[in-house]
Design a protein around this motif. Structure first.
Motif, short mmCIF file in Angstrom:
data_model
loop_
_atom_site.label_atom_id
_atom_site.label_comp_id
_atom_site.label_asym_id
_atom_site.label_seq_id
_atom_site.Cartn_x
_atom_site.Cartn_y
_atom_site.Cartn_z
N SER A 67 0.85 -1.21 -0.26
CA SER A 67 -0.01 -0.15 0.00
C SER A 67 0.92 1.40 0.29
CB SER A 67 -0.97 0.03 1.18
OG SER A 67 -0.29 -0.10 2.40
N GLY A 68 2.06 1.25 0.59
CA GLY A 68 3.05 2.40 0.41
C GLY A 68 1.96 3.75 1.07
N SER A 69 2.08 4.86 0.38
CA SER A 69 1.44 5.94 0.80
C SER A 69 -0.20 5.75 1.13
CB SER A 69 1.59 7.05 -0.04
OG SER A 69 0.61 6.92 -1.31
N GLY A 70 -0.39 4.71 0.49
CA GLY A 70 -2.12 4.58 0.68
C GLY A 70 -3.09 5.14 -0.12
N VAL A 71 -2.53 5.88 -1.41
CA VAL A 71 -3.33 6.57 -1.95
C VAL A 71 -4.12 5.83 -3.00
CG1 VAL A 71 -2.04 8.61 -2.06
CG2 VAL A 71 -1.43 7.28 -3.74
N VAL A 72 -3.85 4.57 -3.33
CA VAL A 72 -4.31 3.72 -4.21
C VAL A 72 -5.35 3.04 -3.50
CG1 VAL A 72 -4.59 1.80 -6.01
CG2 VAL A 72 -2.40 3.42 -5.91
N SER A 73 -5.29 2.74 -2.14
CA SER A 73 -6.41 2.28 -1.27
C SER A 73 -7.55 3.13 -1.03
CB SER A 73 -5.62 1.80 0.21
OG SER A 73 -4.91 0.74 -0.03
N TYR A 74 -7.02 4.50 -0.93
CA TYR A 74 -8.00 5.42 -0.77
C TYR A 74 -8.75 5.65 -2.29
CZ TYR A 74 -9.76 9.93 1.53
OH TYR A 74 -10.50 10.88 2.37
N LEU A 75 -8.18 5.57 -3.08
CA LEU A 75 -9.10 5.60 -4.31
C LEU A 75 -10.17 4.27 -4.12
CD1 LEU A 75 -9.74 6.34 -7.58
CD2 LEU A 75 -7.96 4.64 -8.17
N PHE A 76 -9.76 3.27 -3.92
CA PHE A 76 -10.77 2.10 -3.72
C PHE A 76 -11.69 2.28 -2.88
CE2 PHE A 76 -6.95 -0.61 -5.19
CZ PHE A 76 -7.34 -0.65 -6.33
N SER A 128 -12.93 5.21 -2.02
CA SER A 128 -13.90 6.33 -2.61
C SER A 128 -14.83 5.59 -3.75
CB SER A 128 -12.98 7.10 -3.15
OG SER A 128 -12.14 7.88 -2.46
N MET A 129 -14.30 4.50 -4.27
CA MET A 129 -15.01 3.64 -5.21
C MET A 129 -16.02 2.82 -4.58
SD MET A 129 -12.20 2.71 -7.82
CE MET A 129 -12.88 1.90 -9.28
N ARG A 130 -16.03 2.83 -3.22
CA ARG A 130 -16.99 1.91 -2.34
C ARG A 130 -16.70 0.78 -2.32
NH1 ARG A 130 -20.61 5.24 -0.17
NH2 ARG A 130 -21.69 3.53 0.60
N LYS A 131 -15.35 0.23 -2.50
CA LYS A 131 -14.96 -1.24 -2.43
C LYS A 131 -14.51 -1.34 -0.93
CE LYS A 131 -15.28 -0.99 -7.19
NZ LYS A 131 -16.17 -1.40 -7.53
N GLN A 132 -14.85 -2.76 -0.44
CA GLN A 132 -14.24 -2.93 0.65
C GLN A 132 -12.74 -3.52 0.48
OE1 GLN A 132 -15.64 -6.97 2.37
NE2 GLN A 132 -15.08 -6.05 4.35
N VAL A 133 -11.87 -2.56 1.24
CA VAL A 133 -10.38 -2.52 1.02
C VAL A 133 -9.85 -3.12 2.14
CG1 VAL A 133 -8.46 -1.09 0.64
CG2 VAL A 133 -10.77 -0.38 0.07
N PHE A 134 -8.76 -4.04 1.69
CA PHE A 134 -7.84 -4.76 2.63
C PHE A 134 -6.17 -4.05 2.23
CE2 PHE A 134 -11.47 -7.22 2.50
CZ PHE A 134 -11.57 -7.81 3.42
N SER A 135 -5.68 -3.24 3.16
CA SER A 135 -4.46 -2.60 2.49
C SER A 135 -3.45 -3.15 3.54
CB SER A 135 -4.72 -1.12 3.10
OG SER A 135 -4.15 -0.17 2.56
N ASN A 136 -2.48 -3.67 2.89
CA ASN A 136 -1.16 -4.19 3.60
C ASN A 136 0.15 -3.69 3.09
OD1 ASN A 136 0.10 -6.54 5.30
ND2 ASN A 136 0.93 -6.90 3.05
N ASP A 137 0.98 -3.52 4.13
CA ASP A 137 2.44 -3.14 3.50
C ASP A 137 3.31 -3.69 4.45
OD1 ASP A 137 3.91 -0.85 1.60
OD2 ASP A 137 4.93 -1.25 3.26
N ALA A 138 4.55 -4.05 4.07
CA ALA A 138 5.60 -4.60 4.96
C ALA A 138 6.04 -3.76 6.00
CB ALA A 138 6.70 -5.31 4.26
N LEU A 139 6.02 -2.60 5.91
CA LEU A 139 6.61 -1.43 6.81
C LEU A 139 5.63 -1.11 7.51
CD1 LEU A 139 9.08 0.41 4.53
CD2 LEU A 139 9.61 -1.35 5.87
N ALA A 140 6.03 -0.64 8.78
CA ALA A 140 5.03 -0.07 9.77
C ALA A 140 4.44 1.36 9.36
CB ALA A 140 5.70 -0.03 11.13
N PHE A 141 5.21 2.10 8.90
CA PHE A 141 4.50 3.46 8.53
C PHE A 141 3.59 3.54 7.63
CE2 PHE A 141 8.00 3.86 5.68
CZ PHE A 141 7.49 4.90 4.58
N PRO A 142 3.51 2.64 6.47
CA PRO A 142 2.46 2.60 5.44
C PRO A 142 1.16 2.22 6.23
CG PRO A 142 4.30 1.97 4.39
CD PRO A 142 4.73 1.82 5.87
N SER A 143 1.38 1.19 7.08
CA SER A 143 0.26 0.64 7.65
C SER A 143 -0.59 1.45 8.71
CB SER A 143 0.49 -0.73 8.33
OG SER A 143 0.54 -0.66 9.59
#
Ligand SMILES: C[S@@+](CC[C@H](N)C(=O)[O-])C[C@H]1O[C@@H](n2cnc3c(N)ncnc32)[C@H](O)[C@@H]1O
Length: 330
Positions: A28-37, A39-54
């Motif tokens: 997920s990194g910065s999370g901007v693509v998750s945020y797009l999803f 906003s598209m009213r999808k159920q989102v599961f966001s993951n990243d190996a690092l702590a700060f993106p999560s």
């Protein structure tokens, strides 16, 4: 670095034609693509190996309703007066990225964050201080030591103190909170441990670096530490800027990348696969398309020309690349 922020309208356009209700943003990194999803009213599961993106995606993706109120902010900033304190940051980073006063502010703020009992509120506070920490750095990176007072180029971001930034950023994160009517989640872990089962998996892994300064940890180690107050993080004793040891990821090495992509596509083979990739990366488009065809009967490639900025001002480092969305269905 590597954020898809500017490509969101294009990603939205391409993915609008695909039917899906639930989606995993596996890197997920910065999370901007998750945020797009979201906003598209999808159920989102966001993951990243690092702590700060999560932390960022907990505050903005998983969080549908929680805000940090004026009262919360007062409690947070008043922790020191109530005898709560921390000292790790001032002891470790003296003279490196911020003024002494600001290092003390970061310690005190973390003492306040520890006193909060709502994890969602903690995530907003941490997200706000992460963004403040970036804005207060002249180049938004943590590669070179030197306090921001040295730079007098008139930029507002460098004039504001960390404390002023923090208060502003709490407002920004509060205003980013909204509910899309779905239970969205955020996790921090290796992609190969992520649960399968969502309709679509969006994959934007790191690339094999073309140059050493392409490394996330080298640029963002301070954010990774700040997101968890360096808990369980190992600081390299030889590093002038107190870097954290780089975690291994098979996507970043020529000799492991192909196999990692193969395992990735196999793992999520029952979902629609969407891979973000670019022409300046290894493996090349042809190899990735072939790999995906092992698991998907239909593989389409969408293409867009894009100019990347590598985080500094040199025009020579600007790079024109083809951005791809490689999409595997059925
Ligand atoms: C190119 S960035 C993602 C950028 C993101 N799409 C955005 O728009 O901001 C790649 C991310 O993959 C994460 N990552 C690297 N190896 C990983 C792994 N094995 N499992 C999960 N995440 C990983 C990195 O921490 C980094 O945040």
């Amino acid at each position: 670095m590597g954020s898809k922020f500017k490509l969101l309208p294009w990603i939205h356009e391409v993915l609008s034609d695909i039917p899906f209700e639930s989606v995993t943003d596996a890197f997920s990194g910065s999370g901007v693509v998750s945020y797009l999803f979201k906003s598209m009213r999808k159920q989102v599961f966001s993951n990243d190996a690092l702590a700060f993106p999560s932390v960022l995606s907990t505050a903005t993706i998983a969080n549908n309703t929680t805000h940090l109120t004026e009262n919360d902010l007062e409690e947070l900033l008043g922790a020191k007066a109530r005898g709560k304190s921390e000292e790790f940051i001032r002891q470790t980073f003296q003279g490196i990225f911020y003024t002494n006063e600001e290092l003390v502010f970061l310690d005190d703020l973390w003492a306040g964050i520890r006193c909060m009992d709502a994890p969602m509120k903690q995530s907003i506070a941490i997200a706000a201080i992460l963004r403040s920490a970036v804005k207060r750095q002249p180049r938004g990176l943590f590669t070179v030591a030197g306090d921001p007072e040295r730079y007098k180029d008139g930029r507002r971001d460098l004039k504001l103190t960390l404390r002023e930034h923090f208060i502003e950023q709490v407002g920004c994160y509060n205003s980013a909170v909204f509910s899309n009517g779905k239970r969205n989640t955020s996790t921090s872990g290796d992609v190969f441990d992520v649960l399968v089962g969502n309709d679509l998996v969006y994959m934007d892994p790191p690339y094999v670096p073309l140059a050493d300064d392409n490394c996330y940890m080298k640029r963002y180690h301070f954010l990774e530490g700040l997101a968890c107050y360096w808990q369980d993080k190992e600081i390299m004793t030889t590093s002038k800027v107190r870097k954290i040891t780089k975690p291994f990821t098979p996507f970043a090495y020529r000799h492991t990348a192909l196999d990692a992509f193969d395992r990735l596509f196999r793992k999520f083979a029952d979902s629609t696969l969407v891979l973000s990739y670019s022409s300046n990366a290894y493996p090349d488009l042809g190899s990735l398309r072939k790999l995906m065809q092992r698991y998907k009967s239909s593989v389409d490639v969408f293409e867009k020309t894009h100019r990347y900025h590598f985080g500094n001002h040199e025009a020579s480092k600007r790079n024109l690349v083809q951005e791809y969305l490689i999409i595997g269905t059925s």
